[in-house]
Design a protein around this motif. Structure first.
Motif, PDB file in Angstrom:
ATOM      1  N   UNK A 154       0.824  -1.025   0.006  1.00 42.73           N
ATOM      2  CA  UNK A 154      -0.028  -0.156  -0.098  1.00 42.73           C
ATOM      3  C   UNK A 154       0.728   1.195   0.000  1.00 42.73           C
ATOM      4  N   UNK A 155       0.384   2.224  -0.904  1.00 40.56           N
ATOM      5  CA  UNK A 155       1.107   3.494  -0.842  1.00 40.56           C
ATOM      6  C   UNK A 155       0.108   4.781  -0.560  1.00 40.56           C
ATOM      7  N   UNK A 156       0.581   5.937  -0.269  1.00 39.08           N
ATOM      8  CA  UNK A 156      -0.158   6.890  -0.095  1.00 39.08           C
ATOM      9  C   UNK A 156      -0.533   8.056  -1.191  1.00 39.08           C
ATOM     10  N   UNK A 157      -1.214   9.023  -1.271  1.00 35.08           N
ATOM     11  CA  UNK A 157      -1.460   9.921  -2.110  1.00 35.08           C
ATOM     12  C   UNK A 157      -0.387  10.983  -2.091  1.00 35.08           C
ATOM     13  N   UNK A 158       0.814  10.843  -2.071  1.00 36.53           N
ATOM     14  CA  UNK A 158       2.155  11.695  -1.902  1.00 36.53           C
ATOM     15  C   UNK A 158       3.021  11.514  -2.934  1.00 36.53           C
ATOM     16  N   UNK A 159       3.524  12.835  -3.147  1.00 32.99           N
ATOM     17  CA  UNK A 159       4.867  12.811  -3.942  1.00 32.99           C
ATOM     18  C   UNK A 159       6.006  13.410  -3.238  1.00 32.99           C
ATOM     19  N   UNK A 160       7.130  12.531  -3.029  1.00 38.31           N
ATOM     20  CA  UNK A 160       8.251  13.350  -2.337  1.00 38.31           C
ATOM     21  C   UNK A 160       9.245  13.890  -3.628  1.00 38.31           C
ATOM     22  N   UNK A 173       0.510  12.395 -12.915  1.00 39.23           N
ATOM     23  CA  UNK A 173       0.691  11.963 -11.535  1.00 39.23           C
ATOM     24  C   UNK A 173      -0.661  11.589 -11.099  1.00 39.23           C
ATOM     25  N   UNK A 174      -1.663  12.806 -11.090  1.00 38.64           N
ATOM     26  CA  UNK A 174      -2.989  12.572 -10.578  1.00 38.64           C
ATOM     27  C   UNK A 174      -3.597  11.358 -11.385  1.00 38.64           C
ATOM     28  N   UNK A 175      -3.412  11.351 -12.667  1.00 41.55           N
ATOM     29  CA  UNK A 175      -4.173  10.005 -13.361  1.00 41.55           C
ATOM     30  C   UNK A 175      -3.450   8.752 -12.652  1.00 41.55           C
ATOM     31  N   UNK A 176      -2.327   8.605 -12.369  1.00 39.39           N
ATOM     32  CA  UNK A 176      -1.828   7.372 -12.123  1.00 39.39           C
ATOM     33  C   UNK A 176      -2.219   7.135 -10.784  1.00 39.39           C
ATOM     34  N   UNK A 177      -2.315   8.165 -10.001  1.00 40.12           N
ATOM     35  CA  UNK A 177      -2.585   7.821  -8.512  1.00 40.12           C
ATOM     36  C   UNK A 177      -4.024   7.504  -8.631  1.00 40.12           C
ATOM     37  N   UNK A 178      -4.979   7.829  -9.356  1.00 41.19           N
ATOM     38  CA  UNK A 178      -6.312   7.429  -9.383  1.00 41.19           C
ATOM     39  C   UNK A 178      -6.467   6.215  -9.918  1.00 41.19           C
ATOM     40  N   UNK A 179      -5.378   5.546 -10.834  1.00 38.19           N
ATOM     41  CA  UNK A 179      -5.508   4.261 -11.432  1.00 38.19           C
ATOM     42  C   UNK A 179      -5.031   3.310 -10.554  1.00 38.19           C
ATOM     43  N   UNK A 180      -4.433   3.457  -9.475  1.00 33.20           N
ATOM     44  CA  UNK A 180      -3.952   2.554  -8.683  1.00 33.20           C
ATOM     45  C   UNK A 180      -4.971   2.695  -7.134  1.00 33.20           C
ATOM     46  N   UNK A 181      -6.009   3.810  -7.322  1.00 35.17           N
ATOM     47  CA  UNK A 181      -6.826   3.817  -6.291  1.00 35.17           C
ATOM     48  C   UNK A 181      -6.909   4.477  -5.132  1.00 35.17           C
ATOM     49  N   UNK A 182      -5.722   5.312  -5.057  1.00 33.49           N
ATOM     50  CA  UNK A 182      -5.449   6.128  -3.742  1.00 33.49           C
ATOM     51  C   UNK A 182      -6.001   7.404  -3.729  1.00 33.49           C
ATOM     52  N   UNK A 183      -6.842   7.778  -4.751  1.00 33.94           N
ATOM     53  CA  UNK A 183      -7.587   8.986  -4.741  1.00 33.94           C
ATOM     54  C   UNK A 183      -9.009   8.677  -4.816  1.00 33.94           C
TER      55      UNK A 183
END
Length: 392
Positions: A241-247, A382-392
């Motif tokens: 599991x990952x979080x909706x974060x960018x470092x 990045x927004x699209x990819x985060x949505x794809x993996x279900x963290x947004x």
């Protein structure tokens, strides 16, 4: 002085309040401790691990305070010197004691500390050692974080002496962990030391699930009187599991890369994405490592120096490659003045990264309108990819 954990079980570790660097690499903002434990059975006595060699005298004094006529066993759970460094002195002090460990640890201790072979008692995974009314059971936990590491389970008291497993570089006068205080030191310890072995740790977590554990006594940091707290934290950290974060680790020499980073940060915030920037010329690498535990995306940002990336970016890429975070996506932002192998060098270093590389953004000189538009596009991706993996 020795501190009583339970009847006939003592903490005889040493708190190193002032140590600020480990392995000449890892910052220690809270110092550390080297935890050794003594278990008195009705028939035999066992010492579990020793301490860093710089604290030899303090450990020997504690053993003498306990007025032991003899010591029967010394358990070596890990050959690294912050645990094993005083073994030669302890074995000299108690000439009848047997050094109990596995074959891999025996080999390392013979090489590192020149301990003679006849002092060892070799045990197998799952084997028990009776102290009379107390029984030690050995659980091999390889690659947490060396190949020979093992834990020791005290069956009658349901205590897991976990070695580096669940540890924290955290010097505190409290014998037992305050969950709020120890959470971040424990996470930092996991990030800096354990994260490269995430899959191995996951297997070893499953291995100890069959044991009833009422207390976890690690080799660094306070003891967990309520162990479910740290067990749950580790299960989260080793999960996929990952979080909706960018470092964003970044370095900038003349302001061009920093301008791009600041614009990109605003783009991500506007899209509801968490951002953690780290200026590499100032950041604590432990803080950066902690951020890598959960982040879905890493975007490294740096200018070119001569024909390649800024050295701080190279160091950070090497660190990320060694730590093997579970990030799903990565990209690069940078600026340059002439041609070079900026991207090729970074990608070559990140050989362990198994996620997806998103299209990088490189500006020639100071960023221009097209570069800012490309940063907007990267933020959208990045927004699209985060949505794809279900963290947004």
């Amino acid at each position: 002085m020795p501190q009583k954990i339970k009847e006939d079980i003592f903490f005889i570790g040493i708190r190193d309040w002032d140590r600020r660097l480990f392995d000449e690499l890892i910052p220690l903002p809270d110092g550390t401790s080297y935890n050794a434990y003594l278990v008195k059975g009705s028939e035999k006595i066992a010492l579990i691990d020793t301490v860093d060699p710089t604290k030899k005298e303090a450990l020997i004094n504690q053993l003498k305070t306990l007025n032991l006529s003899e010591l029967d066993f010394v358990i070596s759970q890990h050959a690294e010197q912050d645990h094993s460094g005083v073994l030669p002195e302890v074995l000299n002090l108690y000439p009848k004691a047997k050094l109990v460990t596995n074959k891999k640890c025996q080999s390392l201790l013979m090489d590192l500390l020149l301990i003679p072979k006849d002092r060892f008692l070799i045990i197998e995974d799952g084997q028990r050692l009776s102290l009379g009314n107390k029984t030690l059971r050995f659980i091999f936990t390889p690659w947490v974080h060396w190949p020979e590491t093992l834990c020791t389970y005290l069956e009658e008291n349901k205590i897991l002496f976990s070695c580096d497993f669940f540890g924290s570089h955290y010097a505190t006068s409290k014998l037992f962990a305050n969950e709020k205080e120890v959470y971040f030191p424990a996470k930092r310890y996991y990030a800096e030391i354990m994260m490269p072995f995430r899959k191995n740790i996951k297997r070893n977590l499953e291995k100890i699930e069959g044991f009833e554990i009422e207390m976890i006594a690690p080799s660094h940091g306070p003891i967990y009187f309520h162990p479910q707290f740290i067990l749950d934290a580790y299960k989260q950290w080793v999960s996929d599991e990952v979080k909706n974060e960018v470092i964003i680790p970044y370095v900038s020499m003349h302001g061009s890369t920093e301008k791009m980073v600041n614009f990109f940060i605003d783009c991500l915030i506007q899209r509801g994405i968490g951002v953690k920037p780290f200026m590499l010329s100032k950041t604590d690498i432990g803080e950066l490592a902690m951020a890598m535990v959960d982040a879905a995306t890493i975007v490294l940002a740096a200018p070119m120096v001569l024909a390649g990336p800024h050295p701080l970016a190279i160091h950070t890429a090497y660190l990320a490659n060694a730590l093997r975070p579970k990030a799903k996506f990565a990209s690069f932002i940078g600026s340059y003045a002439w041609g070079g192998k900026l991207l090729e060098t970074i990608k070559g270093i990140l050989s362990n990264f198994k996620g997806e590389f998103l299209e990088p953004i490189l500006a020639r000189g100071y960023p221009k309108k097209a570069d800012f538009e490309n940063l907007e596009r990267l933020a959208d991706e990045v927004l699209s990819k985060h949505k794809e993996i279900g963290i947004i």
